[in-house]
Design an enzyme around this catalytic site. Structure first.
Site, PDB file in Angstrom:
ATOM      1  N   SER A   1       0.874  -1.221   0.130  1.00 19.66           N
ATOM      2  CA  SER A   1      -0.016   0.061   0.050  1.00 19.66           C
ATOM      3  C   SER A   1       0.897   1.320  -0.016  1.00 19.66           C
ATOM      4  O   SER A   1       2.054   1.342   0.529  1.00 19.66           O
ATOM      5  CB  SER A   1      -0.947  -0.078   1.378  1.00 19.66           C
ATOM      6  OG  SER A   1      -1.253   1.176   1.593  1.00 19.66           O
TER       7      SER A   1
ATOM      8  N   TYR B   1      -1.670  -0.488  10.404  1.00 15.89           N
ATOM      9  CA  TYR B   1      -1.662  -0.571   9.028  1.00 15.89           C
ATOM     10  C   TYR B   1      -0.331  -0.008   8.206  1.00 15.89           C
ATOM     11  O   TYR B   1       0.290  -0.636   7.583  1.00 15.89           O
ATOM     12  CB  TYR B   1      -2.798  -0.040   8.309  1.00 15.89           C
ATOM     13  CG  TYR B   1      -3.234  -0.170   6.924  1.00 15.89           C
ATOM     14  CD1 TYR B   1      -3.453  -1.566   6.499  1.00 15.89           C
ATOM     15  CD2 TYR B   1      -2.867   0.412   5.733  1.00 15.89           C
ATOM     16  CE1 TYR B   1      -3.739  -1.646   5.203  1.00 15.89           C
ATOM     17  CE2 TYR B   1      -3.242   0.234   4.670  1.00 15.89           C
ATOM     18  CZ  TYR B   1      -3.749  -0.954   4.392  1.00 15.89           C
ATOM     19  OH  TYR B   1      -3.794  -1.168   2.919  1.00 15.89           O
TER      20      TYR B   1
HETATM   21  N1  LIG Z   1      -8.696  -0.862  -1.840  1.00 17.59           N
HETATM   22  C1  LIG Z   1      -7.765   0.010  -1.664  1.00 17.59           C
HETATM   23  O1  LIG Z   1      -8.004   1.121  -1.644  1.00 17.59           O
HETATM   24  C2  LIG Z   1      -6.190  -0.409  -1.043  1.00 17.59           C
HETATM   25  C3  LIG Z   1      -5.044   0.605  -1.179  1.00 17.59           C
HETATM   26  C4  LIG Z   1      -3.831   0.092  -0.843  1.00 17.59           C
HETATM   27  C5  LIG Z   1      -3.769  -1.283  -0.678  1.00 17.59           C
HETATM   28  N2  LIG Z   1      -4.648  -2.269  -0.352  1.00 17.59           N
HETATM   29  C6  LIG Z   1      -4.459  -3.481   0.018  1.00 17.59           C
HETATM   30  O2  LIG Z   1      -4.702  -4.376  -1.175  1.00 17.59           O
HETATM   31  C7  LIG Z   1      -5.050  -5.722  -0.577  1.00 17.59           C
HETATM   32  C8  LIG Z   1      -6.569  -6.370  -1.229  1.00 17.59           C
HETATM   33  O3  LIG Z   1      -7.306  -5.045  -0.642  1.00 17.59           O
HETATM   34  P1  LIG Z   1      -8.950  -5.058  -1.148  1.00 17.59           P
HETATM   35  O4  LIG Z   1      -8.979  -3.577  -1.484  1.00 17.59           O
HETATM   36  O5  LIG Z   1      -9.212  -6.173  -2.243  1.00 17.59           O
HETATM   37  O6  LIG Z   1      -9.622  -5.428   0.063  1.00 17.59           O
HETATM   38  P2  LIG Z   1     -11.078  -6.228   0.384  1.00 17.59           P
HETATM   39  O7  LIG Z   1     -12.067  -6.008  -0.711  1.00 17.59           O
HETATM   40  O8  LIG Z   1     -11.310  -5.856   1.803  1.00 17.59           O
HETATM   41  O9  LIG Z   1     -10.551  -7.780   0.305  1.00 17.59           O
HETATM   42  C9  LIG Z   1      -9.742  -8.275   1.487  1.00 17.59           C
HETATM   43  C10 LIG Z   1      -9.442  -9.831   1.053  1.00 17.59           C
HETATM   44  O10 LIG Z   1      -8.641 -10.009   2.214  1.00 17.59           O
HETATM   45  C11 LIG Z   1      -9.346 -11.380   2.602  1.00 17.59           C
HETATM   46  N3  LIG Z   1      -8.910 -11.471   4.275  1.00 17.59           N
HETATM   47  C12 LIG Z   1      -9.012 -10.839   5.396  1.00 17.59           C
HETATM   48  N4  LIG Z   1      -8.706 -11.390   6.217  1.00 17.59           N
HETATM   49  C13 LIG Z   1      -8.276 -12.694   6.005  1.00 17.59           C
HETATM   50  C14 LIG Z   1      -7.887 -13.793   6.711  1.00 17.59           C
HETATM   51  N5  LIG Z   1      -7.680 -13.637   8.109  1.00 17.59           N
HETATM   52  N6  LIG Z   1      -7.834 -14.744   6.127  1.00 17.59           N
HETATM   53  C15 LIG Z   1      -7.795 -15.115   4.679  1.00 17.59           C
HETATM   54  N7  LIG Z   1      -8.301 -14.097   3.929  1.00 17.59           N
HETATM   55  C16 LIG Z   1      -8.450 -12.978   4.471  1.00 17.59           C
HETATM   56  C17 LIG Z   1     -10.715 -11.274   2.602  1.00 17.59           C
HETATM   57  O11 LIG Z   1     -11.636 -12.497   2.539  1.00 17.59           O
HETATM   58  P3  LIG Z   1     -12.459 -13.029   3.474  1.00 17.59           P
HETATM   59  O12 LIG Z   1     -12.879 -11.869   4.301  1.00 17.59           O
HETATM   60  O13 LIG Z   1     -13.196 -14.018   2.668  1.00 17.59           O
HETATM   61  O14 LIG Z   1     -11.253 -13.841   4.306  1.00 17.59           O
HETATM   62  C18 LIG Z   1     -10.716 -10.465   1.029  1.00 17.59           C
HETATM   63  O15 LIG Z   1     -10.627 -11.447   0.079  1.00 17.59           O
HETATM   64  C19 LIG Z   1      -4.881  -5.428   0.682  1.00 17.59           C
HETATM   65  O16 LIG Z   1      -3.727  -6.096   1.237  1.00 17.59           O
HETATM   66  C20 LIG Z   1      -5.052  -4.155   0.962  1.00 17.59           C
HETATM   67  O17 LIG Z   1      -4.227  -3.716   2.304  1.00 17.59           O
HETATM   68  C21 LIG Z   1      -6.025  -1.787  -0.716  1.00 17.59           C
END
Ligand SMILES: NC(=O)c1ccc[n+]([C@@H]2O[C@H](COP(=O)([O-])OP(=O)(O)OC[C@H]3O[C@@H](n4cnc5c(N)ncnc54)[C@H](OP(=O)(O)O)[C@@H]3O)[C@@H](O)[C@H]2O)c1
Length: 257
Positions: free
Chosen positions: A132, A145
């Protein structure tokens, strides 16, 4: 050519958001994709959509992850699962800190520990870490975070050192805001409300843009390691400087906010 060299991928957090898009893209590129997350019904949807093999596992369950990987030869690992929290250390409880460290950092380290020796032995592999902009800039997000994402930046660099001499590549993809349900999960609000608050009216990168970045990194010739891709909305800029003036108990802020 690199896609043709790889057979099996493991994508964590594949039940939604970026992880789902990455899993679908890797399936489309011909890999057998093992999709890991807790939500079994969403993984079943993914399986129906692209044939990914579902594993309804908590990524922090090191025993379950170890058992899963015992019989798998993983060529591509995508450490994508992530959680975030609102507020700051002032408003955190113990779970807020522990969960972010366990999911964002500890689990990714264990997964890397479990797949890297096989990659080294086979002389082929690629680890992609979704970090991130919070790992590179301080913008007042949750301290744990920021800390875990900064740690994963270091992990990405150090993995390159550990893998030196073998054809094992490591790529960090560092996104700014991307349109997913993450803010609904962070703030525990309805996804439609989160969409109104964080995405409607903004020009936001989509999960397909992240899948494009992953495809670019993996699809590069095997002798090329794409180390770091920072992918932000054009209309999102980190930085600025604030200075506070204290007048009695009043705090007067000046500068860019
Ligand atoms: N969206 C943004 O703006 C943004 C920006 C910068 C970085 N990121 C990073 O990008 C990555 C993906 O984010 P996203 O935006 O796609 O988030 P999201 O839509 O909230 O999805 C998060 C994923 O992580 C899984 N997860 C969470 N806890 C878990 C656990 N204990 N065991 C297994 N799976 C787990 C969730 O699946 P389940 O709930 O089914 O377990 C879900 O599939 C993350 O690392 C996030 O920090 C996101």
């Amino acid at each position: 050519m690199a896609f043709a060299d790889y057979r099996n991928a493991l994508v964590t957090g594949a039940s939604g958001g970026m992880g789902r898009a990455i899993a679908e893209r890797l399936c489309a590129k011909g890999l057998t994709v093992h999709a890991l997350a807790r939500n079994a019904s969403k993984l079943a949807e993914l399986q129906a959509a692209c044939g990914a093999v579902p594993h309804a596992i908590d990524v922090t369950d090191t025993g379950a992850v170890t058992a899963l990987l015992a019989d798998l030869e993983i060529d591509v690992l995508v450490n994508n699962a992530g959680v975030s929290r609102p507020g700051s250390l002032l408003t955190s409880d113990a779970f807020d800190i522990d969960e972010q460290i366990d999911v964002n950092l500890r689990a990714a380290l264990h997964l890397s520990r479990l797949v890297l020796p096989g990659m080294m032995q086979r002389d082929r592999g690629h680890i992609v870490n979704i970090t991130s902009m919070a790992g590179h800039y301080e913008f007042g997000g949750h301290i744990a975070y920021h800390a875990t994402k900064a740690a994963m930046h270091t992990v990405s660099r150090q993995l390159r050192v550990d893998a030196f001499g073998r054809r094992v590549r490591v790529t960090e993809i560092s996104p700014g805001r991307v349109e997913t349900d993450i803010f609904a999960h962070v703030e525990k609000i309805d996804p439609a409300e989160a969409k109104r608050k964080y995405f409607d009216g903004f020009e936001m990168p989509q999960t397909s843009d992240i899948a494009d970045a992953v495809e670019y990194a993996i699809g590069a010739p095997q002798y090329v390691n794409i180390g770091l891709i920072e992918l932000l909305p054009t209309l999102q800029v980190p930085g600025g400087l604030r200075t506070a003036k204290r007048v009695g108990d009043d705090v007067i802020l000046t500068g860019n906010k």
